[in-house]
Design a protein around this motif. Structure first.
Motif, mmCIF file in Angstrom:
data_model
loop_
_atom_site.group_PDB
_atom_site.id
_atom_site.type_symbol
_atom_site.label_atom_id
_atom_site.label_comp_id
_atom_site.label_asym_id
_atom_site.label_seq_id
_atom_site.Cartn_x
_atom_site.Cartn_y
_atom_site.Cartn_z
ATOM 1 N N THR A 184 -6.118 0.010 4.474
ATOM 2 C CA THR A 184 -5.862 -0.079 3.033
ATOM 3 C C THR A 184 -7.123 0.203 2.245
ATOM 4 O O THR A 184 -7.098 0.957 1.250
ATOM 5 C CB THR A 184 -5.303 -1.469 2.674
ATOM 6 O OG1 THR A 184 -4.125 -1.724 3.440
ATOM 7 C CG2 THR A 184 -4.972 -1.561 1.196
ATOM 8 N N ALA A 193 0.832 -1.206 0.000
ATOM 9 C CA ALA A 193 0.000 0.000 0.000
ATOM 10 C C ALA A 193 0.866 1.257 0.000
ATOM 11 O O ALA A 193 0.550 2.245 -0.680
ATOM 12 C CB ALA A 193 -0.927 -0.006 1.209
ATOM 13 N N ARG A 194 1.966 1.238 0.755
ATOM 14 C CA ARG A 194 2.868 2.395 0.798
ATOM 15 C C ARG A 194 3.487 2.650 -0.570
ATOM 16 O O ARG A 194 3.634 3.807 -0.991
ATOM 17 C CB ARG A 194 3.962 2.176 1.843
ATOM 18 C CG ARG A 194 3.464 2.224 3.281
ATOM 19 C CD ARG A 194 4.583 1.936 4.282
ATOM 20 N NE ARG A 194 4.084 1.912 5.658
ATOM 21 C CZ ARG A 194 4.847 1.692 6.725
ATOM 22 N NH1 ARG A 194 6.159 1.468 6.576
ATOM 23 N NH2 ARG A 194 4.327 1.685 7.944
ATOM 24 N N THR A 220 0.800 4.110 -2.806
ATOM 25 C CA THR A 220 0.449 5.492 -2.448
ATOM 26 C C THR A 220 1.282 6.495 -3.243
ATOM 27 O O THR A 220 0.806 7.585 -3.586
ATOM 28 C CB THR A 220 0.664 5.723 -0.935
ATOM 29 O OG1 THR A 220 -0.187 4.829 -0.218
ATOM 30 C CG2 THR A 220 0.319 7.149 -0.547
ATOM 31 N N GLU A 221 2.504 6.133 -3.556
ATOM 32 C CA GLU A 221 3.376 7.009 -4.339
ATOM 33 C C GLU A 221 3.062 6.985 -5.830
ATOM 34 O O GLU A 221 3.562 7.810 -6.582
ATOM 35 C CB GLU A 221 4.837 6.597 -4.147
ATOM 36 C CG GLU A 221 5.372 6.835 -2.744
ATOM 37 C CD GLU A 221 6.856 6.519 -2.649
ATOM 38 O OE1 GLU A 221 7.347 5.749 -3.510
ATOM 39 O OE2 GLU A 221 7.521 7.049 -1.742
ATOM 40 N N SER A 268 -8.094 3.826 2.238
ATOM 41 C CA SER A 268 -7.192 4.661 1.439
ATOM 42 C C SER A 268 -7.572 4.715 -0.030
ATOM 43 O O SER A 268 -6.991 5.482 -0.803
ATOM 44 C CB SER A 268 -5.761 4.139 1.565
ATOM 45 O OG SER A 268 -5.604 2.910 0.863
#
Length: 523
Positions: free
Chosen positions: A476, A438-439, A442-443, A479
């Motif tokens: 998650t 997920a990180r 996110t980018e 988001s």
């Protein structure tokens, strides 16, 4: 010659298999960062392991030698690498180690390998000579350069070894044995003749007291010396110079890209419980064998995908728009198909980013032991479904987070080789793997993001990991990332809002494709 789309590993695979006139499924080749000398593992189904240079204190270390980090000295290092690559490629073409399986029994292993290597090096050398005389000359020039002590004065012990090496080279008896081997190649009784020669050499083992050249095959990783010596300078012909320069450029590019990927993922490790982020080494043979075994399934998958694509492209179909993922996954789980899973919308969907996340923990093996086959099938499917290599990434996890394919990597032989080495083992840090994915997403600037998790739904590895898993799933989904669990146990439906379950390889792949394509339909 270097191609426009070349990478370091593509160059190595193409050169090795092309020179050997072999296919990846015929002989295993592993390009490894974990060894110092080339290895040939196993007798029955040998795997060739070739080391790559290591950068230590701004100097390169390769096969027991240290090279200054300058273009000229790196070229010498790549000369040594090319000698390794071609020598072992010749073995892949000319050597059959399985013939010695019975002969080895009840004999001293180290002496046996000295005998086998002498016999098979003779065959490999003949192959090199007839395949490409210029390459053969370059390799012999490197061999001469190493044994001629061009740099530092040798120690008394080393001088003795070199004298023995020279004596072996000039020995009439050894020359006669070599000629006998060469004259027997391709003739009736060749196999029996080699074993007879091996018996004779085993009895006269004193003839083979020679040092092992650094670019020749070893059979035990413990042969690694404690201290490296300064690398030699070689004067070779143009073919090696051109290839060495190509290798250097490709290696520098590869290392820059690799380090950039590792740094990008490592910064996301904060607060997670992984030991490290890993880009695994690969084995192209294992991938190709699995692909061959699953070929009937892959053919059916492609047929299914073409049918779905034709349906989606039909201008008469006007019921397709944005997807209600909850309804879509319910349809998948019930093995049904319903046009109600689509919400009407005249706008085309934006670009998408997909993560395929494979749980390769030990607990998964108890419930599903065909993880590599599944990884091959879903990778081939994902590549065909998306049509773009930068729209999907493939990760696996246990105690470590493994980057099998990054978004910015092509689906090439390097990535396929990594898939071939996926093995079950270790803990299941499931919440950490989802959070890491997920990180990374996110980018990503793309509008729609998906994580497909293939797991048994049983995280393990630290206290209160089940609570961490529940929180991560909710976080998650909030988001805006669509999280889909595809599992091998009933627990999967309880732990993921969007889920599908299969009990064998065929079911799991089918569920993955249906869920994947359902979410990906674009008009």
């Amino acid at each position: 010659m270097m191609r426009d789309d070349d990478s370091f590993y593509e160059f190595v695979y193409r050169t090795f298999y092309g020179f050997a006139e072999a296919k990846p499924e015929d002989i295993g080749l592993v390009v490894s960062r974990d060894i110092r000398y080339p290895l040939i593992e196993s007798i029955q189904d040998p795997v060739i392991v070739i080391p790559v240079p290591r950068l230590v204190n701004d100097k390169y270390v390769y096969e027991g030698m240290v090279f200054e980090n300058t273009p000229e000295r790196r070229r010498d290092m790549w000369f040594l690498f090319l000698a390794t690559l071609y020598h072992l490629s010749a073995h892949a073409a000319a050597t059959s180690y399985s013939r010695y399986e019975k002969w080895l029994k009840n004999k001293t292993p180290e002496t046996c390998w000295h005998v086998i290597d002498f016999v098979e090096d003779t065959s490999a050398d003949r192959y090199l000579y007839h395949k490409d005389k210029e390459i053969w000359k370059n390799i012999h020039a490197i061999e001469t350069g190493i044994s001629a002590e061009q740099n530092n004065p040798p120690s008394k012990n080393q001088r003795e070894k070199n004298r023995r090496f020279q004596a072996v080279t000039e020995s009439t008896q050894i020359s006669n044995i070599r000629n006998m081997i060469i004259e027997s190649i391709g003739k009736d009784g060749y196999h029996e003749k080699l074993l007879s020669v091996a018996d004779s050499l085993y009895r006269s083992r004193e003839l083979l007291q020679r040092p092992v050249l650094p670019f020749h095959e070893h059979h035990d990783i413990t042969w690694t010396p404690k201290v490296e010596q300064s690398g030699f300078k070689f004067k070779l012909s143009s073919i090696f110079e051109e290839q060495a320069d190509n290798l250097d450029a490709l290696w520098q590019e590869n290392e820059h890209r690799r380090n950039k990927i590792i740094r990008r993922y490592s910064k996301h490790l904060k607060g997670l419980n992984f030991d490290s982020v890993v880009i695994p080494q690969g084995n192209l043979q294992k991938y190709e064998k699995i692909k061959s075994e699953t070929l009937p399934m892959l053919k059916r998958i492609r047929q299914q995908l073409r049918l779905i694509a034709n349906l989606a492209d039909d201008p008469k179909i006007d019921e397709i728009g944005y997807i209600d993922m909850q309804m879509a996954i319910q349809a998948v789980a019930s093995e049904g198909q319903s046009t109600e899973i689509f919400e009407r919308d005249e706008l085309r969907r934006g670009e998408e980013a997909w993560v395929i996340l494979i749980d390769k923990s030990a607990s998964m093996q108890l419930r599903f032991d065909r993880i590599k086959e599944f990884a091959v099938c879903v990778s081939e499917s994902a590549n065909e479904l998306t049509g773009k290599s930068d729209s999907w990434a493939l990760y696996s996890f246990d105690n470590n987070f493994h980057i099998v394919k990054d978004f910015k990597e092509k689906y090439n032989q390097e990535v396929k080789a990594r898939i071939g080495t996926i093995e079950n083992g270790g803990l299941s840090l499931l919440p950490d793997a989802i959070e890491m994915s997920a990180r990374v997403l996110t980018e990503d600037p793309r509008e729609r993001k998906y994580i497909f998790v293939i797991t048994d739904g049983h995280p393990a590895g630290y206290d209160r990991i089940h609570e961490a898993f529940s929180k991560t799933v909710k976080k998650t989904e909030i988001s805006g990332i669509t999280l889909v669990g595809i599992g091998v146990t009933k627990a999967i439906s309880r732990k993921f809002r969007n889920s599908a379950r299969g009990t064998d390889l065929k079911q799991l792949v089918t569920k993955f494709i249906t869920a994947y394509k359902t979410a990906a339909v674009d008009v």
